[in-house]
Design a protein around this motif. Sequence first.
Motif, PDB file in Angstrom:
ATOM      1  N   LEU A  57      96.534 -25.187  -2.093  1.00  0.00           N
ATOM      2  CA  LEU A  57      97.167 -23.966  -1.578  1.00  0.00           C
ATOM      3  C   LEU A  57      96.685 -23.692  -0.097  1.00  0.00           C
ATOM      4  CD1 LEU A  57      96.724 -21.546  -4.610  1.00  0.00           C
ATOM      5  CD2 LEU A  57      98.707 -22.786  -3.855  1.00  0.00           C
ATOM      6  N   ARG A  84     101.451 -31.053  -7.251  1.00  0.00           N
ATOM      7  CA  ARG A  84     101.568 -29.678  -7.629  1.00  0.00           C
ATOM      8  C   ARG A  84     101.592 -29.172  -8.926  1.00  0.00           C
ATOM      9  NH1 ARG A  84      99.895 -26.769  -4.641  1.00  0.00           N
ATOM     10  NH2 ARG A  84      98.946 -26.541  -6.556  1.00  0.00           N
ATOM     11  N   GLN A  88      96.968 -26.574 -11.934  1.00  0.00           N
ATOM     12  CA  GLN A  88      97.828 -25.363 -12.045  1.00  0.00           C
ATOM     13  C   GLN A  88      96.512 -24.375 -12.021  1.00  0.00           C
ATOM     14  OE1 GLN A  88     100.655 -23.815 -12.352  1.00  0.00           O
ATOM     15  NE2 GLN A  88     101.257 -25.888 -11.646  1.00  0.00           N
ATOM     16  N   PHE A  89      96.838 -23.170 -11.639  1.00  0.00           N
ATOM     17  CA  PHE A  89      95.762 -22.144 -11.524  1.00  0.00           C
ATOM     18  C   PHE A  89      95.874 -20.900 -12.760  1.00  0.00           C
ATOM     19  CE2 PHE A  89      95.699 -24.140  -7.250  1.00  0.00           C
ATOM     20  CZ  PHE A  89      94.436 -23.897  -6.880  1.00  0.00           C
ATOM     21  N   SER A  97      98.702 -11.340 -10.766  1.00  0.00           N
ATOM     22  CA  SER A  97      99.055 -12.823 -10.609  1.00  0.00           C
ATOM     23  C   SER A  97     100.411 -12.975 -11.407  1.00  0.00           C
ATOM     24  CB  SER A  97      97.957 -13.658 -11.303  1.00  0.00           C
ATOM     25  OG  SER A  97      98.402 -13.507 -12.912  1.00  0.00           O
ATOM     26  N   MET A  98     101.023 -11.611 -11.737  1.00  0.00           N
ATOM     27  CA  MET A  98     102.457 -12.032 -12.033  1.00  0.00           C
ATOM     28  C   MET A  98     103.186 -10.689 -11.506  1.00  0.00           C
ATOM     29  SD  MET A  98     102.190 -12.760 -16.196  1.00  0.00           S
ATOM     30  CE  MET A  98     101.064 -13.873 -16.596  1.00  0.00           C
ATOM     31  N   ASN A  99     104.549 -11.139 -11.064  1.00  0.00           N
ATOM     32  CA  ASN A  99     105.301 -10.236 -10.404  1.00  0.00           C
ATOM     33  C   ASN A  99     105.741  -9.106 -11.333  1.00  0.00           C
ATOM     34  OD1 ASN A  99     107.419  -9.007  -8.825  1.00  0.00           O
ATOM     35  ND2 ASN A  99     107.869 -10.949  -7.884  1.00  0.00           N
ATOM     36  N   ILE A 107     109.031 -14.883 -15.977  1.00  0.00           N
ATOM     37  CA  ILE A 107     108.107 -15.212 -15.384  1.00  0.00           C
ATOM     38  C   ILE A 107     107.808 -16.484 -15.922  1.00  0.00           C
ATOM     39  CG2 ILE A 107     105.445 -14.657 -15.294  1.00  0.00           C
ATOM     40  CD1 ILE A 107     106.136 -11.691 -15.200  1.00  0.00           C
ATOM     41  N   GLU A 110     110.168 -19.605 -14.931  1.00  0.00           N
ATOM     42  CA  GLU A 110     110.150 -20.033 -13.331  1.00  0.00           C
ATOM     43  C   GLU A 110     109.487 -21.358 -13.104  1.00  0.00           C
ATOM     44  OE1 GLU A 110     108.666 -17.434 -10.382  1.00  0.00           O
ATOM     45  OE2 GLU A 110     110.221 -18.159  -8.910  1.00  0.00           O
ATOM     46  N   PRO A 111     108.203 -21.517 -13.543  1.00  0.00           N
ATOM     47  CA  PRO A 111     107.549 -22.806 -13.192  1.00  0.00           C
ATOM     48  C   PRO A 111     108.761 -23.940 -13.754  1.00  0.00           C
ATOM     49  CG  PRO A 111     106.115 -21.318 -14.311  1.00  0.00           C
ATOM     50  CD  PRO A 111     107.336 -20.586 -14.432  1.00  0.00           C
ATOM     51  N   THR A 113     111.756 -23.916 -14.353  1.00  0.00           N
ATOM     52  CA  THR A 113     113.065 -23.911 -13.644  1.00  0.00           C
ATOM     53  C   THR A 113     112.864 -24.836 -12.319  1.00  0.00           C
ATOM     54  OG1 THR A 113     113.436 -21.893 -14.574  1.00  0.00           O
ATOM     55  CG2 THR A 113     114.960 -22.672 -12.521  1.00  0.00           C
ATOM     56  N   ILE A 114     111.714 -24.550 -11.763  1.00  0.00           N
ATOM     57  CA  ILE A 114     111.410 -25.216 -10.404  1.00  0.00           C
ATOM     58  C   ILE A 114     111.101 -26.686 -10.767  1.00  0.00           C
ATOM     59  CG2 ILE A 114     109.801 -25.413  -8.778  1.00  0.00           C
ATOM     60  CD1 ILE A 114     109.439 -22.234  -8.860  1.00  0.00           C
ATOM     61  N   ASN A 115     110.359 -26.948 -11.674  1.00  0.00           N
ATOM     62  CA  ASN A 115     109.825 -28.319 -11.958  1.00  0.00           C
ATOM     63  C   ASN A 115     110.673 -29.205 -12.814  1.00  0.00           C
ATOM     64  OD1 ASN A 115     107.092 -28.530 -10.555  1.00  0.00           O
ATOM     65  ND2 ASN A 115     106.933 -26.676 -11.640  1.00  0.00           N
ATOM     66  N   ARG A 162     101.319 -19.690 -19.234  1.00  0.00           N
ATOM     67  CA  ARG A 162     102.085 -20.075 -17.871  1.00  0.00           C
ATOM     68  C   ARG A 162     101.361 -21.365 -17.197  1.00  0.00           C
ATOM     69  NH1 ARG A 162     103.125 -16.321 -12.930  1.00  0.00           N
ATOM     70  NH2 ARG A 162     100.626 -16.303 -12.842  1.00  0.00           N
ATOM     71  N   LEU A 166     103.324 -26.406 -17.629  1.00  0.00           N
ATOM     72  CA  LEU A 166     103.792 -27.544 -16.896  1.00  0.00           C
ATOM     73  C   LEU A 166     102.982 -28.684 -17.305  1.00  0.00           C
ATOM     74  CD1 LEU A 166     104.055 -26.081 -13.474  1.00  0.00           C
ATOM     75  CD2 LEU A 166     105.791 -26.694 -15.042  1.00  0.00           C
TER      76      LEU A 166
ATOM     77  N   GLU B 161      98.569 -11.987  -5.289  1.00  0.00           N
ATOM     78  CA  GLU B 161      98.193 -12.713  -6.060  1.00  0.00           C
ATOM     79  C   GLU B 161      99.281 -13.783  -6.860  1.00  0.00           C
ATOM     80  OE1 GLU B 161      94.993 -12.320  -9.006  1.00  0.00           O
ATOM     81  OE2 GLU B 161      93.601 -13.239  -7.266  1.00  0.00           O
ATOM     82  N   TYR B 162     100.354 -12.880  -7.277  1.00  0.00           N
ATOM     83  CA  TYR B 162     101.525 -13.682  -7.729  1.00  0.00           C
ATOM     84  C   TYR B 162     102.204 -14.526  -6.864  1.00  0.00           C
ATOM     85  CZ  TYR B 162     104.271  -9.468  -6.330  1.00  0.00           C
ATOM     86  OH  TYR B 162     104.996  -8.436  -5.541  1.00  0.00           O
ATOM     87  N   TYR B 169     102.775 -23.116  -8.539  1.00  0.00           N
ATOM     88  CA  TYR B 169     103.681 -24.013  -9.625  1.00  0.00           C
ATOM     89  C   TYR B 169     104.759 -24.561  -8.903  1.00  0.00           C
ATOM     90  CZ  TYR B 169     105.561 -19.341 -10.773  1.00  0.00           C
ATOM     91  OH  TYR B 169     106.306 -17.910 -10.870  1.00  0.00           O
ATOM     92  N   ARG B 175     112.485 -19.804  -1.956  1.00  0.00           N
ATOM     93  CA  ARG B 175     112.374 -19.106  -3.363  1.00  0.00           C
ATOM     94  C   ARG B 175     111.561 -17.778  -3.186  1.00  0.00           C
ATOM     95  NH1 ARG B 175     113.898 -20.771  -8.252  1.00  0.00           N
ATOM     96  NH2 ARG B 175     113.150 -19.565  -9.716  1.00  0.00           N
TER      97      ARG B 175
END
Lengths: 255, 271
Positions: A57, A84, A88-89, A97-99, A107, A110-111, A113-115, A162, A166, B161-162, B169, B175
Motif C-alpha cells: 500500500l 494484491r 489482505q488487510f 474500513s467499510m464505506n 461491500i 466488490e473484492p 467483482t474486481i478480482n 471480506r 479472496l 480507512e475504507y 483488495y 474505481r
Amino acid sequence: MILEAKNITKEYKVRGRKEPFVALNNVSFSLGEGEVLGIVGESGSGKTTLSEIAGGLRKPTRGSVLFQGKDISEMKKDEWREYRKSVQFIFQSPKESMNPYYTIRSILSEPLTINFPSMSKSEKEDRIKDMLVRVGMDPETTLSFRPSHFSGGQMQRIAIARALLLEPKVIVCDECTSALDVSLEAQIINLLSSLKKETGVSMVFISHDISLVRYISDRIMVMKDGVVVEEGETESVMSEPKHEYTKTLIETSFL
Amino acid sequence: MKKKNFSLILGVFFVAIVIFLFLLSFVYLPYSVDQMDTKNRFSPPSSSHLLGTDQFGRDIFSRILVSTRSALAVSTSSVLMGTVFGLLLGALAALSPHFIESILMRFVDAMMAFPGILSAMVLSAVLGKGVMNASIAIAFFMVPVFARLSYSMILESKKKEYIKAAKSYGASTPRLFIFHMLPEMFTRLITQLSSSIGAAILTESSLSFLGLGIQPPGASLGLMLSEAKGYILIQPYQALWPGVVLSIAVLGFSLLGDGINEIIKGEPDYE
C-alpha cells in the motif's frame, strides 16, 4: 518464505528541516507459510508503516519486499494482481474500513467483482453467504444492511469475511482488536486462530499489546522508533526477553 | 426541540417563485419581448400592462418573464460546466503524483486569484457577445471554486480507512473515485451548486448590464436594469421590478444552498 521484507527504510520529508524523519530504519522480516508473525510496539514505532509497505500500500524509500521470492517492485501486471489478491488487510477500526454508503452485500461483493470479473452474481452471493457463516454471522440478517447497523464486533467479523473472500495467502491484522472491548477481543482472536487452522493462511499480527500477540503468534518481533529491538520464537521472547524495552512491555501488559 | 431551517424554507420559496416565472414564460406571455407600444411609453401598472411599460412602450412583465429564461439557462449551464470541469481538475490534482498536483493546483490558485467578474468580462470580450459565450465566461470562473472544493474533499477521503481497504483488495484509482469518493462528495457539491447558481445569475446580469451578455432587443434582468437607469426619475418601476426579481433569484439560490448545508451538518455521524 511467502513474504519477506529486506532492509526497509522509510523516510518522510519534514517541511523546514533538512533531515528527513525516519519512520523505519533498515527493518527486515520474513514470514513462512502458515506462520503467524506478531509485531509489537508502541504507537509511532513504525509497525503500521511496515505492514503497509509489506502489503504494497506504500512504497519504501529503500529496501525491497519479496512475495514468494519475487520483488514486488519488479512485478508484471498480472503478477501484481495475484500479489494484491494474496495479501489482505484487516484494519483497526471496523467501522471506518467499510464505506458507510453501501450495504454489506455490495461491500463484500466488490473484492470479488474486481478480482473475478467473470464470476456470476449467484456464485458471488453463495461465496459471500458461505464466508459470513464461517465468521459467525447470519447472512439473512446481514447482507441488506449498511455498516452503521452493526456493532464493532460484528463489523470486525464482516471485515474478516471480506479479507478471506479472496482466499489470501497472507492476512495483515493491523491492531484489529484494539477498537473492541476485552470479551470481543478474545472472540475475534479465537476466530482468527481457528480460521488460520482451517485455511493455513499466514498472518502478520500487529498490536501494541504483547499479551495479546503471544496468544496467536509463532514468532514475535518487537519494534521501537522504527527499528527492530528484538525478534524470536514467542516462548523464548516471553520467558527470556533480552532487550529492556521488551521487558517493560511484558511487565506493563500484566498489570 | 428541533430548530427550524429558515434558510431552506425561504430558499425553496424564492427559488419556486423564479421557477414559476420561468415556466410561466412558456405558457403565458402577454406580449412579445420586442413588441413596442409607442403610444403607451412609461405607462404605470394597468390591466393591459401588469407592471407598466418601458421607454419604448414594451411590456415590463413580459420582459421579466423572458429574462428568467436567460438567467436560468446561463446560470445552470455555466455552473454545470464549472462543476464537471472543476471536479475533473480537482480529482486529477488530488489523485496524481505530487508534482502534477502542484502544477494543477497553482494553476487553479491563479485562476481563483483573478476577480471572477473581470475574467468573465475579458472572456466575453474575446469570445464575443451572446448567451453561449456568457455561459462559457461564467463557467470559467466557476471551475476553480469546484476544483478546490473537490480537491480538498478527495484529500480528506484519501485518508479514510475504507479507501485503504478498497486499495488493498485491488480497486483501481478511477474505481475508488467513482464508487467510494463521489457518493460522499455529492451532498456538498449540491450545496455549492445551489449557491453558485445564485452567483452565476448575478454575474450574468452584471455582464448584460455592462453590455457584454444578452444583447438588445433580447431581455435580461441586467439589461433591463441598465436601460432603466436612464429613466429612474421618470419611471422608477422600470428599475424596481427586474431588481426585485434579481434579488429574489440570487437570494433564493444562496439560501437554498445554506439550507441544504444545514441539513448535511445536522446529519448524525455514522455511529
